[in-house]
Design a protein around this motif. Sequence first.
Motif, PDB file in Angstrom:
ATOM      1  N   PHE A   5      10.112   3.932   0.723  1.00  0.00           N
ATOM      2  CA  PHE A   5       8.693   4.309   0.919  1.00  0.00           C
ATOM      3  C   PHE A   5       8.118   3.754   2.220  1.00  0.00           C
ATOM      4  O   PHE A   5       6.912   3.854   2.459  1.00  0.00           O
ATOM      5  CB  PHE A   5       7.838   3.884  -0.291  1.00  0.00           C
ATOM      6  CG  PHE A   5       7.981   2.440  -0.671  1.00  0.00           C
ATOM      7  CD1 PHE A   5       7.395   1.436   0.091  1.00  0.00           C
ATOM      8  CD2 PHE A   5       8.717   2.079  -1.792  1.00  0.00           C
ATOM      9  CE1 PHE A   5       7.534   0.104  -0.244  1.00  0.00           C
ATOM     10  CE2 PHE A   5       8.873   0.737  -2.145  1.00  0.00           C
ATOM     11  CZ  PHE A   5       8.284  -0.250  -1.370  1.00  0.00           C
ATOM     12  N   ALA A   6       8.964   3.189   3.084  1.00  0.00           N
ATOM     13  CA  ALA A   6       8.482   2.636   4.369  1.00  0.00           C
ATOM     14  C   ALA A   6       8.287   3.773   5.366  1.00  0.00           C
ATOM     15  O   ALA A   6       8.972   3.854   6.392  1.00  0.00           O
ATOM     16  CB  ALA A   6       9.481   1.615   4.897  1.00  0.00           C
ATOM     17  N   LYS A   7       7.384   4.667   5.026  1.00  0.00           N
ATOM     18  CA  LYS A   7       7.190   5.876   5.828  1.00  0.00           C
ATOM     19  C   LYS A   7       5.708   6.109   6.035  1.00  0.00           C
ATOM     20  O   LYS A   7       4.862   5.593   5.287  1.00  0.00           O
ATOM     21  CB  LYS A   7       7.787   7.090   5.092  1.00  0.00           C
ATOM     22  CG  LYS A   7       9.259   6.952   4.720  1.00  0.00           C
ATOM     23  CD  LYS A   7      10.181   7.001   5.929  1.00  0.00           C
ATOM     24  CE  LYS A   7      11.617   6.706   5.513  1.00  0.00           C
ATOM     25  NZ  LYS A   7      12.532   6.585   6.636  1.00  0.00           N
TER      26      LYS A   7
ATOM     27  N   GLN B  37       0.835  -1.208   0.000  1.00  0.00           N
ATOM     28  CA  GLN B  37       0.000   0.000   0.000  1.00  0.00           C
ATOM     29  C   GLN B  37       0.864   1.250   0.000  1.00  0.00           C
ATOM     30  O   GLN B  37       0.564   2.234  -0.659  1.00  0.00           O
ATOM     31  CB  GLN B  37      -0.897   0.025   1.238  1.00  0.00           C
ATOM     32  CG  GLN B  37      -2.168  -0.762   1.044  1.00  0.00           C
ATOM     33  CD  GLN B  37      -2.911  -0.962   2.362  1.00  0.00           C
ATOM     34  OE1 GLN B  37      -2.528  -0.422   3.389  1.00  0.00           O
ATOM     35  NE2 GLN B  37      -3.958  -1.751   2.311  1.00  0.00           N
ATOM     36  N   LYS B  38       1.949   1.195   0.739  1.00  0.00           N
ATOM     37  CA  LYS B  38       2.845   2.357   0.797  1.00  0.00           C
ATOM     38  C   LYS B  38       3.546   2.567  -0.543  1.00  0.00           C
ATOM     39  O   LYS B  38       3.654   3.693  -1.020  1.00  0.00           O
ATOM     40  CB  LYS B  38       3.864   2.192   1.915  1.00  0.00           C
ATOM     41  CG  LYS B  38       3.198   2.185   3.278  1.00  0.00           C
ATOM     42  CD  LYS B  38       4.148   2.535   4.365  1.00  0.00           C
ATOM     43  CE  LYS B  38       3.414   2.632   5.691  1.00  0.00           C
ATOM     44  NZ  LYS B  38       2.582   3.843   5.808  1.00  0.00           N
ATOM     45  N   ARG B  39       4.011   1.461  -1.141  1.00  0.00           N
ATOM     46  CA  ARG B  39       4.637   1.582  -2.469  1.00  0.00           C
ATOM     47  C   ARG B  39       3.663   2.231  -3.442  1.00  0.00           C
ATOM     48  O   ARG B  39       4.013   3.152  -4.179  1.00  0.00           O
ATOM     49  CB  ARG B  39       5.036   0.194  -2.988  1.00  0.00           C
ATOM     50  CG  ARG B  39       5.639   0.222  -4.373  1.00  0.00           C
ATOM     51  CD  ARG B  39       5.525  -1.114  -5.087  1.00  0.00           C
ATOM     52  NE  ARG B  39       4.137  -1.507  -5.335  1.00  0.00           N
ATOM     53  CZ  ARG B  39       3.760  -2.591  -5.986  1.00  0.00           C
ATOM     54  NH1 ARG B  39       4.682  -3.403  -6.476  1.00  0.00           N
ATOM     55  NH2 ARG B  39       2.486  -2.877  -6.152  1.00  0.00           N
TER      56      ARG B  39
ATOM     57  N   LEU C 287       5.444  10.758   3.214  1.00  0.00           N
ATOM     58  CA  LEU C 287       5.515  10.589   1.756  1.00  0.00           C
ATOM     59  C   LEU C 287       4.884  11.800   1.061  1.00  0.00           C
ATOM     60  O   LEU C 287       5.418  12.324   0.080  1.00  0.00           O
ATOM     61  CB  LEU C 287       4.809   9.292   1.340  1.00  0.00           C
ATOM     62  CG  LEU C 287       5.401   7.998   1.931  1.00  0.00           C
ATOM     63  CD1 LEU C 287       4.546   6.795   1.554  1.00  0.00           C
ATOM     64  CD2 LEU C 287       6.838   7.787   1.452  1.00  0.00           C
ATOM     65  N   GLU C 288       3.750  12.249   1.603  1.00  0.00           N
ATOM     66  CA  GLU C 288       3.064  13.416   1.010  1.00  0.00           C
ATOM     67  C   GLU C 288       3.962  14.651   1.067  1.00  0.00           C
ATOM     68  O   GLU C 288       4.110  15.378   0.079  1.00  0.00           O
ATOM     69  CB  GLU C 288       1.750  13.701   1.760  1.00  0.00           C
ATOM     70  CG  GLU C 288       0.663  12.688   1.453  1.00  0.00           C
ATOM     71  CD  GLU C 288      -0.434  12.660   2.521  1.00  0.00           C
ATOM     72  OE1 GLU C 288      -0.445  13.538   3.422  1.00  0.00           O
ATOM     73  OE2 GLU C 288      -1.279  11.743   2.457  1.00  0.00           O
ATOM     74  N   ALA C 289       4.569  14.881   2.229  1.00  0.00           N
ATOM     75  CA  ALA C 289       5.404  16.081   2.388  1.00  0.00           C
ATOM     76  C   ALA C 289       6.614  16.016   1.454  1.00  0.00           C
ATOM     77  O   ALA C 289       7.002  17.023   0.847  1.00  0.00           O
ATOM     78  CB  ALA C 289       5.859  16.203   3.837  1.00  0.00           C
TER      79      ALA C 289
END
Length: 383
Positions: free
Chosen positions: A365-367, A293-295, A372-374
């Motif tokens: 992307f493990a955030k 989902q994060k990817r 990720l948005e910022a």
Amino acid sequence: MTPSIPNKLPNVGTTIFTVMSALATQHNAINLGQGFPDFPMNPKLTSLVTEAMQANQNQYVHMCGLPLLRERLAEKVNESYQCNVHPDTDITITPGGTYAIYTAFTTILSPGDEVIVFEPAYDSYIPNIELNGGIAIRIPLQHPSYDIPWDLVRAKITPKTKAIIINSPHNPTGSVLTQNDINELTDIVDHSNIIIISDEVYEHLIFDDKAHLSILKYPALSARSFVCFSFGKVYHCTGWKMGYCIAPPTLMAAFRKVHQFNVFTCNSPMQHGIAAFLTEKNQYLELGKFLQQKRDYFQQLMQATPFVPLPSYGSYFQLYSYENISQQSELEFATALTEKAGVATIPVSAFYKTPTNNQVLRFCFAKKEETLEAAVERLRRSF
Ligand code: GLN
């Protein structure tokens, strides 16, 4: 006067992860470079560790690792990979996956031995080989698919080939081994004395319904392999530096001879905590879905930028091409991106011994979604 000492790693500076994280701190950049999650780990596991400390589980555990932890791990891998790993003879708990890989090399290498390494290669492999007197025989994975060129592997095997190191899911590219890769590898090592070191620290971080093809699933391969794992990647606690190595009894006995005079044994309370938490299978079985989902979220956000994604099937990472943006080298571009756009990444060229420039950067992307948005907002404004 301080005596002079030999320079054992003449071609090596400070690891790129430390360099980019320091640059990120210096420029107040969002750190999508070094691979670590910024979301919290499960509080149940921290409580279990705290309880172990409070219950006075603070002295050395068995040199090879807490017996209960090794039993639970044997159950886990035997179920996951249909193998027959024995907790007493085949598993050693280590302070992280990197240490397991280093110890495996130290166990098997003599001066002049050759080790086949695929580039881009995780940055510790080649220094580990060279510190042990070995010679890294580097084989490039073909950008942009990063498939293994098996014919080239065959051509590079010599009587001095001691080992092949493989890594799936792959850092930095996110590629994963296929059944064809397993077949080729099996064919190549059959009837040889070649050892396999398999870095499987991202075993559960695999996407798009792909299955992780662990070396442990294939008896012809596992009989000659050291397979290295990490708890940091499974439980979102990379700073704990906890992992383990699995190998058949004779290989593991030799590994333990080295291990006993190096770290001797690992952190006790964490082993107690992890042993108790391992019974919760969903913690690792759901991990691929969670990271996928994060990817996907990151990839969707990145569509608003000129960066172009390369496929990632596993790990914490995805490569993005910046060929639409700049002609700079990867290190120059990653440095400028940190300093000017405020987003830190890893130049993939850091995973090669000789300079390359495919104009790709590795993003972690493990955030948290907000991180990720910022980060993407900063990139969007910059280009
Ligand atoms: N494995 C982590 C990565 O690839 C970094 C670990 C380290 O900093 N040595 O980003």
